[in-house]
Design an enzyme around this catalytic site. Sequence first.
Site, PDB file in Angstrom:
ATOM      1  N   LYS A  53       0.749  -1.189  -0.108  1.00  0.00           N
ATOM      2  CA  LYS A  53       0.206   0.028   0.139  1.00  0.00           C
ATOM      3  C   LYS A  53       0.761   1.328  -0.076  1.00  0.00           C
ATOM      4  O   LYS A  53       0.728   2.237  -0.737  1.00  0.00           O
ATOM      5  CB  LYS A  53      -1.004   0.036   1.282  1.00  0.00           C
ATOM      6  CG  LYS A  53      -2.055  -1.049   1.042  1.00  0.00           C
ATOM      7  CD  LYS A  53      -2.650  -1.265   2.473  1.00  0.00           C
ATOM      8  CE  LYS A  53      -3.698  -2.202   2.244  1.00  0.00           C
ATOM      9  NZ  LYS A  53      -4.394  -2.886   3.287  1.00  0.00           N
ATOM     10  N   GLN A  97      -4.779  -1.174   9.603  1.00  0.00           N
ATOM     11  CA  GLN A  97      -4.562  -2.559   8.841  1.00  0.00           C
ATOM     12  C   GLN A  97      -5.066  -3.742  10.179  1.00  0.00           C
ATOM     13  O   GLN A  97      -4.682  -3.663  11.261  1.00  0.00           O
ATOM     14  CB  GLN A  97      -3.240  -2.947   8.701  1.00  0.00           C
ATOM     15  CG  GLN A  97      -2.982  -4.410   7.854  1.00  0.00           C
ATOM     16  CD  GLN A  97      -3.375  -4.402   6.759  1.00  0.00           C
ATOM     17  OE1 GLN A  97      -3.628  -3.533   6.011  1.00  0.00           O
ATOM     18  NE2 GLN A  97      -3.824  -5.619   6.305  1.00  0.00           N
ATOM     19  N   ASP A 120     -11.477   2.267   3.975  1.00  0.00           N
ATOM     20  CA  ASP A 120     -11.639   0.991   3.893  1.00  0.00           C
ATOM     21  C   ASP A 120     -13.204   0.591   3.794  1.00  0.00           C
ATOM     22  O   ASP A 120     -13.479  -0.639   3.466  1.00  0.00           O
ATOM     23  CB  ASP A 120     -11.218   0.250   5.349  1.00  0.00           C
ATOM     24  CG  ASP A 120      -9.819  -0.838   5.138  1.00  0.00           C
ATOM     25  OD1 ASP A 120      -9.703  -1.168   3.983  1.00  0.00           O
ATOM     26  OD2 ASP A 120      -9.174  -0.692   6.273  1.00  0.00           O
TER      27      ASP A 120
HETATM   28  N1  GUN Z   1      -6.765  -7.182   6.783  1.00  0.00           N
HETATM   29  C1  GUN Z   1      -7.187  -7.904   5.519  1.00  0.00           C
HETATM   30  N2  GUN Z   1      -7.895  -7.241   4.806  1.00  0.00           N
HETATM   31  C2  GUN Z   1      -8.085  -5.768   5.071  1.00  0.00           C
HETATM   32  C3  GUN Z   1      -8.680  -4.777   4.376  1.00  0.00           C
HETATM   33  O1  GUN Z   1      -9.249  -4.785   3.547  1.00  0.00           O
HETATM   34  N3  GUN Z   1      -8.300  -3.633   5.232  1.00  0.00           N
HETATM   35  C4  GUN Z   1      -7.642  -3.702   6.353  1.00  0.00           C
HETATM   36  N4  GUN Z   1      -7.827  -2.564   6.978  1.00  0.00           N
HETATM   37  N5  GUN Z   1      -7.251  -4.613   7.034  1.00  0.00           N
HETATM   38  C5  GUN Z   1      -7.353  -5.638   6.274  1.00  0.00           C
END
Ligand code: GUN
Length: 284
Positions: A53, A97, A120
Amino acid sequence: MTAALISGKQVAEEIRADIAREVQELAEKGIKPGLAVVLVGEDPGSQVYVRSKEKTSTELGFHSEVYRLDASTSQEELLALVNDLNRRDEIDGILVQLPLPKHIEEKAVIDAIAVEKDVDGFHPVNVGNLVIGDDSLLPCTPAGVIELIKRTGMEMAGKHAVVIGRSNIVGKPVSLLLQRENATVTMCHSRTANMAELSRQADILVVAIGRANFIDASYVKPGAVVIDVGMNRLDNGKLAGDVDFESAKEVAGHITPVPGGVGPMTIVMLMNNTLTAAKRRRGL
Ligand code: GUN
């Protein structure tokens, strides 16, 4: 018959080019979308995602901030950081995350993120807006799934879509987005009695159960569009989807690979959400 491959990697590159062009246009107005990513602890999978990211965000010319916090960080400290990011004008998107360490309540953290910066799409207000059909920041993986189905050229209206898995992150929002596209949606989960039978009726089959190679050709209607959201690390270190690709591809009309299917779409949709948030916050 052998299915046509849906290359998420290629679609993601196309969308990324569109985003890059928009970022350029915003830069001419002195605007730089800002994304803050917060990682707590050392989960190896999360570290890989966060690096990816950070890299994409920087390459696209975003203002990028990454906070790598110790696993012992308290909930209060994390909430203080989120509140600070909520207030700062150069930050348009905030992503914490998941999963978080056990001593931190995920819900408290998600609820603390400003709705307009929730890239998200996990905040209850954004989830509620998705249910109602109002404008919201859409969760990234589900938005990517819909985009991949669109790229097959299949008209979703009136089709029978079967979603296997009912998580808040994938299954539930995917089913809502498919309904928004006027598909007729059936949701299956671990307690569904006749899953193979239902699955074989699907014109569109979306699988997100977290079990490697679980869905083989016996679950697939001939010609169906099969989207595999699974990312399972096998003992030999290889990545496997929830769909047994070699078997299912003999029956499906279109199918996503793992890796190179849904995965690359998730990150590009996150960047798209950050761009959307940056424009909305400035009334553009
Ligand atoms: N962990 C696994 N998938 C995701 C996601 O789409 N967003 C976030 N913040 N954490 C994750």
